[in-house]
Design an enzyme around this catalytic site. Structure first.
Site, short mmCIF file in Angstrom:
data_model
loop_
_atom_site.label_atom_id
_atom_site.label_comp_id
_atom_site.label_asym_id
_atom_site.label_seq_id
_atom_site.Cartn_x
_atom_site.Cartn_y
_atom_site.Cartn_z
CB CYS A 156 -0.94 0.00 1.20
SG CYS A 156 -0.09 0.07 2.77
CG ASP A 200 -0.42 3.36 3.81
OD1 ASP A 200 -0.31 4.18 2.89
OD2 ASP A 200 -1.49 2.86 4.17
CB CYS A 219 -5.29 3.60 5.39
SG CYS A 219 -4.98 2.26 6.53
CB CYS A 255 -3.46 -1.12 8.86
SG CYS A 255 -4.27 -1.24 7.27
FE1 FES Z 1 -1.67 0.27 4.25
FE2 FES Z 1 -3.54 0.67 5.94
S1 FES Z 1 -3.76 0.38 3.84
S2 FES Z 1 -1.43 0.74 6.31
#
Ligand code: FES
Length: 125
Positions: A33, A35, A58, A102
């Site tokens: 993702c 992140d 997110c 996450c």
């Molecule tokens: Fe990647 Fe939540 S979608 S940390």
């Protein structure tokens, strides 16, 4: 889709920010993702005295990192090391399956911060 607890931590994240003179910093990213999450800790007498997080992620990442800081604060390093990936999600009343990574990120960032602290400590000796 999200539990009340997740929404609460998402809306009012606890311990958000940085510790400029942190004793340990852990940053982890999720390649899928994209992140990023970092956890800063301050250690006193073997306990996590202060902890802050920052995330470029997110909503679930915000909620899980907020929760991990609450779980770890005041704990000894050994206790905090035992906080596992599923503990974070469980404490939030569960997470949708697609959002489990996450919460993994939050636990991993905490463990990375503790590891960083231990490494620095060793280097001082
Ligand atoms: Fe990647 Fe939540 S979608 S940390």
């Amino acid at each position: 889709m999200y539990s009340k607890k997740v929404m609460d931590h998402f809306r009012n994240p606890r311990n958000m920010g940085e510790i400029p003179d942190a004793d340990g910093v852990g940053t982890v990213g999720n390649p899928v993702c994209g992140d990023l999450m970092s956890v800063h800790i301050k250690v006193k007498d073997g306990r996590i005295n202060d902890i802050k997080f920052k995330t470029f992620g997110c909503g679930a990442a915000v909620a899980t990192s907020s929760m991990v800081t609450e779980l770890a604060k005041g704990k000894t390093l050994e206790e905090a090391e035992k906080i596992g990936r599923s503990d974070v999600a469980d404490s939030l009343g569960g997470l949708p399956k697609v959002k489990m990574h996450c919460s993994n990120l939050a636990a991993d960032a905490l463990h990375a911060a503790i590891e960083d602290y231990r490494k620095k400590k060793k280097a001082e000796r």
